[in-house]
Design a protein around this motif. Sequence first.
Motif, PDB file in Angstrom:
ATOM      1  N   VAL A  68      24.543 -40.649   3.380  1.00 43.28           N
ATOM      2  CA  VAL A  68      24.784 -40.319   4.784  1.00 43.28           C
ATOM      3  C   VAL A  68      23.498 -39.991   5.539  1.00 43.28           C
ATOM      4  N   ASP A  69      22.406 -39.798   4.793  1.00 43.85           N
ATOM      5  CA  ASP A  69      21.131 -39.529   5.454  1.00 43.85           C
ATOM      6  C   ASP A  69      20.000 -39.683   4.442  1.00 43.85           C
ATOM      7  N   LEU A  70      18.781 -39.692   4.951  1.00 42.14           N
ATOM      8  CA  LEU A  70      17.573 -39.726   4.129  1.00 42.14           C
ATOM      9  C   LEU A  70      16.662 -38.589   4.573  1.00 42.14           C
ATOM     10  N   ILE A  71      15.966 -37.991   3.623  1.00 44.68           N
ATOM     11  CA  ILE A  71      14.940 -37.002   3.936  1.00 44.68           C
ATOM     12  C   ILE A  71      13.611 -37.574   3.471  1.00 44.68           C
ATOM     13  N   PRO A  72      12.836 -38.171   4.375  1.00 43.24           N
ATOM     14  CA  PRO A  72      11.550 -38.743   3.982  1.00 43.24           C
ATOM     15  C   PRO A  72      10.581 -37.667   3.505  1.00 43.24           C
ATOM     16  N   TYR A  73       9.649 -38.065   2.667  1.00 43.99           N
ATOM     17  CA  TYR A  73       8.616 -37.146   2.197  1.00 43.99           C
ATOM     18  C   TYR A  73       7.869 -36.580   3.401  1.00 43.99           C
ATOM     19  N   GLY A  74       7.658 -35.283   3.410  1.00 46.59           N
ATOM     20  CA  GLY A  74       6.921 -34.639   4.493  1.00 46.59           C
ATOM     21  C   GLY A  74       7.785 -34.183   5.655  1.00 46.59           C
ATOM     22  N   THR A  75       9.111 -34.346   5.536  1.00 47.08           N
ATOM     23  CA  THR A  75      10.013 -33.887   6.594  1.00 47.08           C
ATOM     24  C   THR A  75       9.897 -32.374   6.757  1.00 47.08           C
TER      25      THR A  75
ATOM     26  N   VAL B 135      22.426 -22.019  -1.074  1.00 45.72           N
ATOM     27  CA  VAL B 135      23.421 -23.000  -1.515  1.00 45.72           C
ATOM     28  C   VAL B 135      23.642 -22.816  -3.015  1.00 45.72           C
ATOM     29  N   ALA B 136      24.868 -22.553  -3.398  1.00 46.28           N
ATOM     30  CA  ALA B 136      25.189 -22.380  -4.818  1.00 46.28           C
ATOM     31  C   ALA B 136      25.044 -23.713  -5.539  1.00 46.28           C
ATOM     32  N   PRO B 137      24.556 -23.692  -6.790  1.00 43.94           N
ATOM     33  CA  PRO B 137      24.400 -24.946  -7.541  1.00 43.94           C
ATOM     34  C   PRO B 137      25.691 -25.749  -7.639  1.00 43.94           C
ATOM     35  N   GLU B 138      26.828 -25.072  -7.711  1.00 50.90           N
ATOM     36  CA  GLU B 138      28.095 -25.801  -7.826  1.00 50.90           C
ATOM     37  C   GLU B 138      28.520 -26.428  -6.498  1.00 50.90           C
ATOM     38  N   ALA B 139      27.881 -26.023  -5.394  1.00 54.12           N
ATOM     39  CA  ALA B 139      28.250 -26.562  -4.080  1.00 54.12           C
ATOM     40  C   ALA B 139      27.542 -27.866  -3.756  1.00 54.12           C
ATOM     41  N   LEU B 140      26.409 -28.107  -4.402  1.00 55.78           N
ATOM     42  CA  LEU B 140      25.629 -29.300  -4.110  1.00 55.78           C
ATOM     43  C   LEU B 140      24.825 -29.681  -5.346  1.00 55.78           C
TER      44      LEU B 140
ATOM     45  N   MET C 197      12.895 -29.232  -2.458  1.00 55.72           N
ATOM     46  CA  MET C 197      14.350 -29.180  -2.646  1.00 55.72           C
ATOM     47  C   MET C 197      14.785 -27.795  -3.114  1.00 55.72           C
ATOM     48  N   GLU C 198      14.089 -27.264  -4.097  1.00 57.29           N
ATOM     49  CA  GLU C 198      14.441 -25.935  -4.606  1.00 57.29           C
ATOM     50  C   GLU C 198      14.292 -24.879  -3.511  1.00 57.29           C
ATOM     51  N   THR C 199      13.222 -24.953  -2.738  1.00 58.83           N
ATOM     52  CA  THR C 199      12.983 -23.971  -1.669  1.00 58.83           C
ATOM     53  C   THR C 199      14.049 -24.063  -0.593  1.00 58.83           C
ATOM     54  N   TRP C 200      14.356 -25.274  -0.133  1.00 60.86           N
ATOM     55  CA  TRP C 200      15.377 -25.421   0.911  1.00 60.86           C
ATOM     56  C   TRP C 200      16.714 -24.850   0.453  1.00 60.86           C
ATOM     57  N   LEU C 201      17.124 -25.229  -0.748  1.00 64.85           N
ATOM     58  CA  LEU C 201      18.443 -24.807  -1.225  1.00 64.85           C
ATOM     59  C   LEU C 201      18.495 -23.303  -1.473  1.00 64.85           C
ATOM     60  N   SER C 202      17.395 -22.742  -1.964  1.00 62.33           N
ATOM     61  CA  SER C 202      17.346 -21.290  -2.166  1.00 62.33           C
ATOM     62  C   SER C 202      17.393 -20.552  -0.837  1.00 62.33           C
ATOM     63  N   GLU C 203      16.613 -21.021   0.130  1.00 60.01           N
ATOM     64  CA  GLU C 203      16.581 -20.359   1.434  1.00 60.01           C
ATOM     65  C   GLU C 203      17.912 -20.490   2.166  1.00 60.01           C
ATOM     66  N   MET C 204      18.637 -21.584   1.904  1.00 55.65           N
ATOM     67  CA  MET C 204      19.956 -21.784   2.513  1.00 55.65           C
ATOM     68  C   MET C 204      21.050 -21.080   1.719  1.00 55.65           C
TER      69      MET C 204
ATOM     70  N   LYS D 109      16.772 -29.068   6.150  1.00 58.54           N
ATOM     71  CA  LYS D 109      17.904 -28.155   5.963  1.00 58.54           C
ATOM     72  C   LYS D 109      19.088 -28.552   6.838  1.00 58.54           C
ATOM     73  N   ALA D 110      18.819 -29.036   8.028  1.00 55.12           N
ATOM     74  CA  ALA D 110      19.913 -29.463   8.904  1.00 55.12           C
ATOM     75  C   ALA D 110      20.640 -30.660   8.320  1.00 55.12           C
ATOM     76  N   LYS D 111      19.913 -31.571   7.691  1.00 52.30           N
ATOM     77  CA  LYS D 111      20.543 -32.729   7.064  1.00 52.30           C
ATOM     78  C   LYS D 111      21.387 -32.308   5.861  1.00 52.30           C
ATOM     79  N   ILE D 112      20.898 -31.328   5.136  1.00 48.96           N
ATOM     80  CA  ILE D 112      21.666 -30.820   3.980  1.00 48.96           C
ATOM     81  C   ILE D 112      22.903 -30.072   4.480  1.00 48.96           C
ATOM     82  N   ALA D 113      22.724 -29.233   5.475  1.00 48.58           N
ATOM     83  CA  ALA D 113      23.843 -28.447   5.999  1.00 48.58           C
ATOM     84  C   ALA D 113      24.959 -29.353   6.504  1.00 48.58           C
ATOM     85  N   ALA D 114      24.602 -30.522   7.018  1.00 47.93           N
ATOM     86  CA  ALA D 114      25.595 -31.430   7.588  1.00 47.93           C
ATOM     87  C   ALA D 114      26.576 -31.954   6.551  1.00 47.93           C
ATOM     88  N   VAL D 115      26.183 -31.959   5.274  1.00 49.28           N
ATOM     89  CA  VAL D 115      27.093 -32.479   4.241  1.00 49.28           C
ATOM     90  C   VAL D 115      27.813 -31.370   3.481  1.00 49.28           C
ATOM     91  N   LEU D 116      27.474 -30.129   3.770  1.00 46.28           N
ATOM     92  CA  LEU D 116      28.106 -29.015   3.048  1.00 46.28           C
ATOM     93  C   LEU D 116      29.437 -28.605   3.691  1.00 46.28           C
TER      94      LEU D 116
END
Length: 198
Positions: free
Chosen positions: A178-185, A96-101, A87-94, A191-198
């Motif tokens: 609105v979605d699930l991210i299974p372990y090992g995705t 995404v500001a902490p206040e945004a998600l 989670m930390e890696t995806w959000l950092s690479e994207m 990132k696409a699932k996260i981007a879809a809600v931003l």
Amino acid sequence: MDRRTLLTLGLGGGVAVLALGAGVAVRQVMESRRAARVTGTKLGAPFRLTDHNGQPITEAAFQGRPSLLFFGFTHCPEICPTTVYDMETWLSEMDVAPEALGAYFVTIDPERDTSEFLKSYLEPQSHRILGITGEPEAVWDMAKSWRVYFQKRPLDGGDYTMDHYASIFVLNARGEVVDLIPYGTAADEAKAKIAAVL
């Protein structure tokens, strides 16, 4: 894929188990809502717990911005620390500001995972993921309201581990799933699932 593969993540003793019943129930509700063109699935019930800073937290935390919600425990040897890292890696690479998600780690082992313990576990890995704990019955009631499977499993020597559902819930700004991210995705898919809600 056989039933055992669907049910179990075989990680050195099968510490965390994907609950087929809980996972299927969540997916079925989400699919039925999608078919009806509803934007999300409302899970969860009102709660009053404590974050890892010792401050009160309620279901209002999941309102007003998208969130990632994960249920795990700090003594988990692989799935939970990997999920926090991911989670930390995806959000950092994207970027995404902490206040945004919002990003939340709800313990399903509140007997051991106090606020202080969660803080010492999470903060070295991420300053954006907020731990949630509280009185055991209140925590377990909250997890059940999200249809999350968890079960204490005794180990040799009087210790125990926790089997638990291991997907991340992706919530929209109304706190709906609105979605699930299974372990090992794969990272790109997550990132696409996260981007879809931003």
